[in-house]
Design a protein around this motif. Structure first.
Motif, PDB file in Angstrom:
ATOM      1  N   PHE A 144       0.821  -1.218   0.000  1.00 49.55           N
ATOM      2  CA  PHE A 144       0.000   0.000   0.000  1.00 49.55           C
ATOM      3  C   PHE A 144       0.856   1.269   0.000  1.00 49.55           C
ATOM      4  O   PHE A 144       0.699   2.157  -0.848  1.00 49.55           O
ATOM      5  N   GLU A 145       1.804   1.332   0.943  1.00 49.48           N
ATOM      6  CA  GLU A 145       2.639   2.545   1.056  1.00 49.48           C
ATOM      7  C   GLU A 145       3.438   2.773  -0.223  1.00 49.48           C
ATOM      8  O   GLU A 145       3.601   3.898  -0.698  1.00 49.48           O
ATOM      9  N   GLU A 146       3.952   1.659  -0.781  1.00 53.93           N
ATOM     10  CA  GLU A 146       4.768   1.760  -1.988  1.00 53.93           C
ATOM     11  C   GLU A 146       3.935   2.300  -3.157  1.00 53.93           C
ATOM     12  O   GLU A 146       4.395   3.154  -3.928  1.00 53.93           O
ATOM     13  N   VAL A 147       2.722   1.783  -3.256  1.00 55.68           N
ATOM     14  CA  VAL A 147       1.837   2.251  -4.328  1.00 55.68           C
ATOM     15  C   VAL A 147       1.583   3.754  -4.183  1.00 55.68           C
ATOM     16  O   VAL A 147       1.685   4.515  -5.158  1.00 55.68           O
ATOM     17  N   LEU A 148       1.270   4.161  -2.972  1.00 50.31           N
ATOM     18  CA  LEU A 148       0.999   5.591  -2.742  1.00 50.31           C
ATOM     19  C   LEU A 148       2.210   6.437  -3.128  1.00 50.31           C
ATOM     20  O   LEU A 148       2.092   7.476  -3.772  1.00 50.31           O
ATOM     21  N   LYS A 149       3.363   5.967  -2.723  1.00 50.92           N
ATOM     22  CA  LYS A 149       4.601   6.710  -2.999  1.00 50.92           C
ATOM     23  C   LYS A 149       4.801   6.868  -4.501  1.00 50.92           C
ATOM     24  O   LYS A 149       5.106   7.958  -4.996  1.00 50.92           O
ATOM     25  N   ARG A 150       4.579   5.795  -5.226  1.00 51.08           N
ATOM     26  CA  ARG A 150       4.788   5.860  -6.667  1.00 51.08           C
ATOM     27  C   ARG A 150       3.776   6.749  -7.357  1.00 51.08           C
ATOM     28  O   ARG A 150       4.063   7.382  -8.371  1.00 51.08           O
ATOM     29  N   LEU A 151       2.581   6.783  -6.788  1.00 48.24           N
ATOM     30  CA  LEU A 151       1.531   7.611  -7.383  1.00 48.24           C
ATOM     31  C   LEU A 151       1.616   9.067  -6.935  1.00 48.24           C
ATOM     32  O   LEU A 151       0.818   9.897  -7.359  1.00 48.24           O
ATOM     33  N   ARG A 152       2.566   9.342  -6.028  1.00 46.71           N
ATOM     34  CA  ARG A 152       2.731  10.682  -5.449  1.00 46.71           C
ATOM     35  C   ARG A 152       1.470  11.102  -4.695  1.00 46.71           C
ATOM     36  O   ARG A 152       0.995  12.235  -4.805  1.00 46.71           O
ATOM     37  N   LEU A 153       0.949  10.118  -3.939  1.00 44.30           N
ATOM     38  CA  LEU A 153      -0.234  10.390  -3.115  1.00 44.30           C
ATOM     39  C   LEU A 153       0.102  10.202  -1.646  1.00 44.30           C
ATOM     40  O   LEU A 153       1.091   9.559  -1.301  1.00 44.30           O
ATOM     41  N   GLN A 154      -0.708  10.767  -0.784  1.00 40.51           N
ATOM     42  CA  GLN A 154      -0.539  10.549   0.645  1.00 40.51           C
ATOM     43  C   GLN A 154      -1.876  10.166   1.260  1.00 40.51           C
ATOM     44  O   GLN A 154      -2.933  10.534   0.748  1.00 40.51           O
ATOM     45  N   LYS A 155      -1.799   9.441   2.382  1.00 41.01           N
ATOM     46  CA  LYS A 155      -3.028   9.037   3.064  1.00 41.01           C
ATOM     47  C   LYS A 155      -3.148   9.796   4.380  1.00 41.01           C
ATOM     48  O   LYS A 155      -2.150  10.113   5.037  1.00 41.01           O
ATOM     49  N   ARG A 156      -4.380  10.066   4.738  1.00 42.90           N
ATOM     50  CA  ARG A 156      -4.692  10.651   6.047  1.00 42.90           C
ATOM     51  C   ARG A 156      -5.954   9.989   6.553  1.00 42.90           C
ATOM     52  O   ARG A 156      -6.665   9.323   5.809  1.00 42.90           O
ATOM     53  N   GLY A 157      -6.236  10.167   7.830  1.00 45.64           N
ATOM     54  CA  GLY A 157      -7.513   9.704   8.353  1.00 45.64           C
ATOM     55  C   GLY A 157      -8.613  10.627   7.874  1.00 45.64           C
ATOM     56  O   GLY A 157      -8.342  11.713   7.347  1.00 45.64           O
ATOM     57  N   THR A 158      -9.843  10.244   8.076  1.00 42.78           N
ATOM     58  CA  THR A 158     -10.943  11.047   7.535  1.00 42.78           C
ATOM     59  C   THR A 158     -11.205  12.305   8.357  1.00 42.78           C
ATOM     60  O   THR A 158     -12.075  13.098   8.039  1.00 42.78           O
ATOM     61  N   GLY A 159     -10.450  12.507   9.417  1.00 42.51           N
ATOM     62  CA  GLY A 159     -10.560  13.762  10.163  1.00 42.51           C
ATOM     63  C   GLY A 159      -9.580  14.793   9.648  1.00 42.51           C
ATOM     64  O   GLY A 159      -9.496  15.909  10.166  1.00 42.51           O
TER      65      GLY A 159
END
Lengths: 381, 414
Positions: A308-323
């Motif tokens: 998951f983290e690797e995919v996000l990194k490659r897509l230049r995306l970041q994750k956060r909680g819904t708050g």
């Protein structure tokens, strides 16, 4: 103090080494870059409005940081901060924004027609779509440094501009200090209300002074276009709606922003912008586009996947909680947004989110069926 | 937008403040004099005072009660020789509207001169907070001769512990809301050097917050000595927690009865305490220790901030004069439930707090009882007030135990 330069003359009677902060426990961009030599060269300087080096870095001194999260550790008090203290801020910007150089030029593109697709994110997975940015009004000091008169000036000018919006952008302003209980409850229910910052990262910079004076929320009647006045920036502009039609969200975003900018120009001012840093905001992390385009998306399987983290990194995306920032995800629903702000245009960043979220949803569907996602792994953007 | 600033140099010392505000212009220039500062500092004033005047309609603190638009306009262009301004002094009161029932002070001093330069606001605030004390006409008595204290040994079936605290500021260095890092470090150095000269039962050790080991930290917590970074917005909004924990620390003597906090809310807080009811001994040690520390800093050419108008100068106007809070933890199960308790305390010029200190609730029936007043009465007078008052409270408790009635005492002063 985070406002006024009145102390800087006093400090200069002490040697630079006596004033230099103790950053031995610190882990933020400012602490990484600041050296005694830089401190010595910059400490006698001030911007025309009197913002000093210590004003810039106070939040980073007071908040040593996380071992794992790198905060920026400094703020701007006005547009000129980025010039006067460029010796400190340029390397911080380079570090924070993926190698962006002092000579680089930033592209601004708010033409929503340039976005490909984005109107078809699967609403079974994508619960809501949102684009936000910030804008600063040229000629006024920024929240860490502004006087009460200036902050009220920003509010007045902004409300005048917003009040002249029409059509589906027509709306109403709710000043924090004049709000009725009923209005306040409605704004909370709509998830629109912002409150006095509690994060010490923000408080230490002085941006919460005089709360709630000069602060307020404007939104259009259909509740899809929202402007925060005098929170962390002069203006935070938000376009949002339920479902996955990011294209519509971005259309409204661009239309609204362009209209507001025209209204300010009619009044003889403009937004703080230059071709090196793009839109100028309080926190160096928000330079360039200041744009965060994101969705709330249900990806319980994907989020537990080892890659998951690797995919996000490659897509230049970041994750956060819904708050939002610094919150945890609830029940497999994540806030996924662009990681970059500077060095890419608005269209490019939203495109990355649209394409990236599409891929994440595809991967989620595969994992639901027990299939592998190896052949879907993206290249590094 | 162009801001024009003029720098004016002057050779005279402590002349005072001159402000030039061009009508309709965006310029303000200041004449500021101080031995060490050769260039005039400027205060940026872009808007007229009326545009910057704070909205205090929902506020209930002493600052808000006395800051009229006229006083604001008069003082807002002024700065102390160190460059401290009115807006900085009142920020905490603007940011903390206050309680409907508790009236906070709502402003702080950034340096000794704040009390002069902003006297038009501070004098009425002081008058309200200190029961009518008028700094313009009155003088404050200082008396640290503990021999004058009469009785002062409490019944230890009721009094669990006794404590006297005050604060002291080092003249010539800015106060915690305004000090630079170098100034704060200088305060630490001056005080720690002096404390190293204490001998006998006052000999002790300094624990810097920055360099404390985990073990030392745990010991200080167990001793109830450790202070932490302020969380109260009343304090943080004034800027006194900047750069934490740089140059902050705790010193205490080996017998753990004399304790000094460095660079918390004031330059120093000085505390004498012990278990039990021997307030006389606590006060003896307090006076001896304070005088000894004063002698030691004077040897090096320093002195405490003091004047006969305001007594000892501290950050918060509420702590002027003696800065003294003498108190006990006392068990009053019957009296504390008596409806006359509050009135009795009022007349004795005492206040109650929970055993966690200010803004805490009492646990069981053990209360922290201490003097209400700080300014206008000497140290000896205030501690005597506590001694006499607590003795009276214990007498009431004993009477109630025997089923006898108690009397509300007449007010000890106006």
């Amino acid at each position: 103090m985070p406002f006024g330069n009145t102390h800087n003359v006093l400090k200069l009677k002490y040697a630079s080494s006596e004033e230099y902060p103790d950053l031995s426990q610190h882990n933020n961009h400012m602490a990484k870059i600041l050296t005694p030599a830089i401190y010595e060269r910059l400490r006698s300087k001030q911007t025309p409005s009197g913002f000093t080096l210590d004003d810039v870095i106070q939040t980073g001194i007071d908040n040593p940081g996380h071992p794992f999260i790198m905060t920026v550790g400094c703020v701007a008090g006005d547009e000129e901060t980025y010039e006067v203290f460029k010796e400190l801020l340029d390397p911080i910007i380079e570090d924070r924004h993926g190698g962006y150089k002092p000579t680089d030029k930033h592209k601004t593109d708010l033409n929503p027609d340039n976005l490909k697709g984005g109107d078809d994110l699967d609403p079974n997975y994508v619960i809501s779509s949102r684009v936000r940015t910030g804008r600063s009004i040229r000629g006024f000091c920024l929240p860490p440094h502004c006087s009460r008169g200036e902050r009220r000036g920003v509010e007045k000018m902004s409300v005048e501009a917003l009040d002249s919006l029409s059509g589906d952008l027509k709306g109403k302003y709710y000043a924090l200090k004049n709000m009725t209980d009923a209005e306040q409850q409605q704004l909370i229910d709509d998830h629109f209300l912002f409150d006095k910052p509690v994060s010490p990262l923000l408080l230490a910079s002085g941006m919460a002074r005089d709360w709630p004076d000069g602060r307020g929320i404007w939104h259009n009647d259909t509740k899809t276009f929202l402007v925060w006045v005098n929170e962390e920036d002069h203006l935070r502009v938000i376009s949002m709606q339920k479902g996955g039609n990011m294209k519509e969200v971005f259309n409204r975003f661009c239309t609204g922003l362009t209209k507001i900018e025209t209204l300010f120009k009619d009044k003889g001012t403009s937004f703080m912008w230059n071709e090196h840093l793009g839109y100028v905001l309080t926190c160096p992390s928000n330079l360039g586009t200041g744009l965060r385009a994101g969705v709330h998306v249900k990806i319980p399987n994907m989020s537990k996947h080892a890659k998951f983290e690797e995919v996000l990194k490659r897509l230049r995306l970041q994750k956060r909680g819904t708050g939002g920032v610094d919150t945890a995800a609830v029940g497999g629903t994540f806030d996924i947004s662009n990681a970059d702000r500077l060095g890419f245009s608005e269209v490019e960043l939203v495109q990355m989110v649209v394409d990236g979220v599409k891929l994440l949803v595809e991967m989620e569907k595969k994992l639901e069926k027990g299939q592998s996602i190896d052949d879907l792994m993206p290249a590094q953007k | 937008m162009a801001n024009n600033f003029a720098r004016i140099l002057s050779g005279k010392r402590n002349v005072g403040i001159m402000s030039l505000v061009g009508a309709g212009s965006l310029t303000a220039a200041f004449l500021l004099n101080r031995e060490h500062v050769t260039a005039g500092a400027q205060v940026r004033r872009v808007y007229p005072a009326s545009a910057d005047y704070p909205d205090l309609r929902k506020h209930n603190n002493c600052m808000a009660s006395h800051l009229t638009p006229a006083i604001y306009a008069k003082l807002v262009d002024k700065a102390t020789p160190n460059g401290y301004t009115l807006d900085q002094a009142i920020q905490t009161g603007v940011d903390n509207p206050g309680h409907p029932f508790i009236k906070t002070v709502g402003m702080v001093a950034g340096d000794e001169e704040s009390y002069e330069v902003f006297a038009d606001l501070l004098d009425p605030v002081i008058k309200e907070r200190h029961n009518g004390y008028d700094p313009q006409t009155m003088t404050h008595p200082t008396d640290l001769d503990s021999n004058k204290l009469k009785s002062g040994k409490f019944d230890e079936r009721y009094v669990l512990s006794s404590r006297v605290r005050t604060g002291r500021s080092i003249r010539g260095l800015s106060l915690p809301p305004a000090c630079t890092r170098a100034e704060r470090r200088e305060v630490e150095k001056v005080v720690v050097d002096a404390l190293a000269g204490l001998k006998g039962d006052l000999a002790g050790t300094y624990y810097s917050l920055t360099h404390m080991t985990d073990q030392e930290q745990q010991q200080l917590i167990d001793d109830h000595f450790l202070f932490d970074k302020p969380v109260s917005p009343l304090l943080t909004c004034s800027g006194m927690a900047r750069d934490w924990p740089d140059a902050r620390g705790i010193w205490h003597n080996n017998t753990k009865t004399f304790l000094i906090w460095i660079n918390e809310e004031d330059h120093t807080r000085v505390i004498s305490m012990e278990k039990g009811g021997n307030m006389k001994r606590v006060f003896d040690r307090f006076c001896t220790g304070l005088k000894e520390v004063e002698r030691l800093i004077q040897e090096k050419g320093w002195e405490f901030m003091w004047n006969e108008r305001l007594g000892y100068i501290l950050t918060c106007p509420s702590n002027l004069g003696t800065g003294l809070r003498a108190g006990v933890h006392v068990n009053l199960p019957k009296l504390s439930k008596d409806p006359r308790f509050t009135k009795i305390l009022d007349n004795l010029r005492l206040q109650k707090r929970g055993t966690g200190g200010v803004d805490t609730a009492a646990v069981g029936s053990t209360f922290d009882i201490s003097n209400l007043d700080r300014l206008g009465q000497s140290e000896v007078q205030l501690v005597q007030t506590v001694v006499d008052g607590v003795n009276y409270l214990i007498e009431c408790e004993k009477k109630l135990e025997k089923g006898q009635d108690i009397k509300i005492p007449p007010p000890v002063r106006k």
